[in-house]
Structure formats: C-alpha cells, structure tokens
Design a protein around this motif. Structure first.
Motif, PDB file in Angstrom:
ATOM      1  N   GLY A  47       0.860  -1.272   0.124  1.00 15.34           N
ATOM      2  CA  GLY A  47       0.171   0.037   0.013  1.00 15.34           C
ATOM      3  C   GLY A  47       0.941   1.445  -0.049  1.00 15.34           C
ATOM      4  N   ILE A  48       0.353   2.380  -0.412  1.00 18.88           N
ATOM      5  CA  ILE A  48       0.935   3.738  -0.437  1.00 18.88           C
ATOM      6  C   ILE A  48      -0.096   4.572  -0.408  1.00 18.88           C
ATOM      7  N   TYR A  49       0.461   5.752   0.228  1.00 18.90           N
ATOM      8  CA  TYR A  49      -0.112   6.937   0.609  1.00 18.90           C
ATOM      9  C   TYR A  49       0.483   7.963  -0.621  1.00 18.90           C
ATOM     10  N   THR A  50      -0.544   8.389  -1.367  1.00 20.72           N
ATOM     11  CA  THR A  50      -0.064   9.114  -2.676  1.00 20.72           C
ATOM     12  C   THR A  50       0.441  10.474  -2.150  1.00 20.72           C
ATOM     13  N   GLY A  51       0.104  11.204  -1.013  1.00 20.64           N
ATOM     14  CA  GLY A  51       0.693  12.387  -0.942  1.00 20.64           C
ATOM     15  C   GLY A  51       2.032  12.290  -0.188  1.00 20.64           C
ATOM     16  N   SER A  52       2.246  11.547   0.706  1.00 16.08           N
ATOM     17  CA  SER A  52       3.719  11.413   1.284  1.00 16.08           C
ATOM     18  C   SER A  52       4.388  10.550   0.705  1.00 16.08           C
ATOM     19  N   GLY A  53       3.940   9.391  -0.010  1.00 19.81           N
ATOM     20  CA  GLY A  53       4.869   8.416  -0.487  1.00 19.81           C
ATOM     21  C   GLY A  53       4.909   7.169   0.533  1.00 19.81           C
ATOM     22  N   VAL A  54       4.359   7.242   1.574  1.00 13.67           N
ATOM     23  CA  VAL A  54       4.687   6.010   2.701  1.00 13.67           C
ATOM     24  C   VAL A  54       4.137   4.742   2.234  1.00 13.67           C
ATOM     25  N   THR A  55       5.046   3.742   2.510  1.00 13.84           N
ATOM     26  CA  THR A  55       4.568   2.612   1.651  1.00 13.84           C
ATOM     27  C   THR A  55       4.567   1.583   3.018  1.00 13.84           C
ATOM     28  N   TYR A  56       3.621   0.399   2.524  1.00 12.45           N
ATOM     29  CA  TYR A  56       3.533  -0.794   3.533  1.00 12.45           C
ATOM     30  C   TYR A  56       3.632  -1.947   2.464  1.00 12.45           C
ATOM     31  N   ASP A  58       3.303  -6.411   2.981  1.00  9.91           N
ATOM     32  CA  ASP A  58       2.983  -7.821   3.394  1.00  9.91           C
ATOM     33  C   ASP A  58       4.484  -8.582   3.689  1.00  9.91           C
ATOM     34  N   ASP A  59       4.617  -9.362   4.771  1.00  7.35           N
ATOM     35  CA  ASP A  59       6.061  -9.760   5.206  1.00  7.35           C
ATOM     36  C   ASP A  59       6.386 -10.636   3.854  1.00  7.35           C
ATOM     37  N   SER A  60       5.358 -11.459   3.222  1.00  7.76           N
ATOM     38  CA  SER A  60       5.881 -12.209   2.141  1.00  7.76           C
ATOM     39  C   SER A  60       6.461 -11.542   0.945  1.00  7.76           C
ATOM     40  N   VAL A  61       5.972 -10.199   0.677  1.00  7.59           N
ATOM     41  CA  VAL A  61       6.732  -9.695  -0.438  1.00  7.59           C
ATOM     42  C   VAL A  61       8.105  -8.655  -0.267  1.00  7.59           C
ATOM     43  N   LYS A  62       8.122  -8.401   1.014  1.00  8.84           N
ATOM     44  CA  LYS A  62       9.029  -7.617   1.311  1.00  8.84           C
ATOM     45  C   LYS A  62      10.653  -7.859   0.984  1.00  8.84           C
ATOM     46  N   GLY A  63      11.183  -6.717   0.232  1.00  5.76           N
ATOM     47  CA  GLY A  63      12.423  -7.088  -0.537  1.00  5.76           C
ATOM     48  C   GLY A  63      12.463  -7.676  -1.732  1.00  5.76           C
ATOM     49  N   ARG A  64      11.173  -8.010  -2.248  1.00  6.12           N
ATOM     50  CA  ARG A  64      11.009  -8.498  -3.620  1.00  6.12           C
ATOM     51  C   ARG A  64      10.066  -7.352  -4.483  1.00  6.12           C
ATOM     52  N   PHE A  65       9.086  -7.052  -3.853  1.00  7.66           N
ATOM     53  CA  PHE A  65       8.126  -6.190  -4.330  1.00  7.66           C
ATOM     54  C   PHE A  65       8.367  -4.711  -4.034  1.00  7.66           C
ATOM     55  N   THR A  66       7.958  -3.890  -5.060  1.00  5.50           N
ATOM     56  CA  THR A  66       8.218  -2.229  -4.601  1.00  5.50           C
ATOM     57  C   THR A  66       6.982  -1.600  -5.170  1.00  5.50           C
ATOM     58  N   ILE A  67       6.172  -0.736  -4.337  1.00  8.40           N
ATOM     59  CA  ILE A  67       5.124  -0.033  -4.699  1.00  8.40           C
ATOM     60  C   ILE A  67       5.638   1.496  -4.889  1.00  8.40           C
ATOM     61  N   SER A  68       5.137   2.136  -5.936  1.00  7.60           N
ATOM     62  CA  SER A  68       5.669   3.487  -6.165  1.00  7.60           C
ATOM     63  C   SER A  68       4.294   3.996  -6.854  1.00  7.60           C
ATOM     64  N   ARG A  69       4.534   5.533  -6.907  1.00  5.98           N
ATOM     65  CA  ARG A  69       3.366   6.193  -7.605  1.00  5.98           C
ATOM     66  C   ARG A  69       3.929   7.447  -8.324  1.00  5.98           C
ATOM     67  N   ASP A  70       3.135   7.704  -9.341  1.00  3.53           N
ATOM     68  CA  ASP A  70       3.632   8.944 -10.189  1.00  3.53           C
ATOM     69  C   ASP A  70       2.452   9.858 -10.127  1.00  3.53           C
ATOM     70  N   ASN A  71       2.402  10.908  -9.317  1.00  2.00           N
ATOM     71  CA  ASN A  71       1.281  11.757  -9.024  1.00  2.00           C
ATOM     72  C   ASN A  71       0.930  12.436 -10.254  1.00  2.00           C
ATOM     73  N   ASN A  74      -1.152  10.140 -12.181  1.00  6.71           N
ATOM     74  CA  ASN A  74      -2.271   9.490 -11.130  1.00  6.71           C
ATOM     75  C   ASN A  74      -2.043   7.971 -11.375  1.00  6.71           C
ATOM     76  N   THR A  75      -1.074   7.292 -11.315  1.00  9.27           N
ATOM     77  CA  THR A  75      -0.662   6.094 -11.328  1.00  9.27           C
ATOM     78  C   THR A  75       0.017   5.491 -10.459  1.00  9.27           C
ATOM     79  N   VAL A  76      -0.290   4.377 -10.098  1.00 12.49           N
ATOM     80  CA  VAL A  76       0.615   3.716  -9.129  1.00 12.49           C
ATOM     81  C   VAL A  76       0.982   2.096  -9.699  1.00 12.49           C
ATOM     82  N   TYR A  77       2.250   1.876  -9.425  1.00  8.25           N
ATOM     83  CA  TYR A  77       3.003   0.790  -9.926  1.00  8.25           C
ATOM     84  C   TYR A  77       3.291  -0.217  -8.767  1.00  8.25           C
ATOM     85  N   LEU A  78       3.395  -1.358  -9.196  1.00  9.85           N
ATOM     86  CA  LEU A  78       3.782  -2.785  -8.387  1.00  9.85           C
ATOM     87  C   LEU A  78       4.883  -3.171  -9.064  1.00  9.85           C
ATOM     88  N   GLN A  79       6.226  -3.120  -8.738  1.00 13.85           N
ATOM     89  CA  GLN A  79       7.281  -3.777  -9.416  1.00 13.85           C
ATOM     90  C   GLN A  79       7.777  -5.175  -8.677  1.00 13.85           C
TER      91      GLN A  79
END
Length: 121
Positions: A47-56, A58-71, A74-79
């Motif tokens: 998850g991501i807060y679109t204003g601050s960019g704070v991300t969260y 799940d433990d199962s994907v930490k270190g492998r997945f990255t969530i980011s946004r391009d305000n 108005n798009t969010v990505y999951l690498q």
C-alpha cells in the motif's frame, strides 16, 4: 467516483519480474495492491499514501516487491521481482479517499477489474 484501470499482468517463470500499473481517474489519498488466489482470501500485498509516499508491505513480499506512484499520471505501480509460484493470483488495485487500514480490503471503496499473474516453476 474513481475508476481504476490495471495493466501489466502475465505469465513468467520463477525468478522473473513483472510490473503492474494502476491508473486512477480521480484523486485518492491511498492506494494498494491486493491479490486473491483460487479458494483463498483476498490479501494485501502493498500500500502507499499518494501524498507522502509512505509505503507498506506484506511480509511475504518485502524485499521483492516495490510499490511506487507517479502523481502527475495518477498512477501507482507494483514492481515484482524474484517471483515465486506462490505469488500466482489475480491482482487487484484498490483506492480510497479516506484513511484506513492499508491491508484491510473492506476499507477501500474503489477497485480495478484485476489482472492475472501466473508464475511457473
């Protein structure tokens, strides 16, 4: 009303990578990716807060997945890197205009149609 359009799913071998995109038609304060495999509960992936960019994550994907946004877009990505067969699921983008628990799917009012991710061993 906010419309979410996802893209980027597909099939990949274990160890491979995919990038999911979610374009929103309106403004929201938080967005997230969920996934649901057959016979299983829908679970929060990132998850991501679109204003601050704070991300969260799940433990199962930490270190492998990255969530980011391009305000600007108005798009969010999951690498997703180092994919595993257990990552196979339908992936959904979610968004809301109000705060709430990022990993609780019941706190999101807007959902995309889903995009399938299949990882073969």
């Amino acid at each position: 009303q906010v419309r979410l359009v996802e893209s980027g799913g597909g099939s990949v071998q274990a160890g491979g990578s995919l990038r999911l995109s979610c374009a929103a038609s309106g403004s929201t304060i938080r967005m997230a990716w969920f996934r649901q495999a057959p016979g299983k509960e829908r679970e929060g992936v990132a998850g991501i807060y679109t204003g601050s960019g704070v991300t969260y994550y799940d433990d199962s994907v930490k270190g492998r997945f990255t969530i980011s946004r391009d305000n600007a877009k108005n798009t969010v990505y999951l690498q997703m890197n180092s994919l595993k067969p257990e990552d196979s699921a339908m992936y959904y983008c979610a968004a809301d205009k109000y705060d709430g628990s990022w990993s609780n799917h019941r706190t999101y009012n807007y959902w995309g149609q889903g995009t399938q991710v299949t990882v073969s061993s």
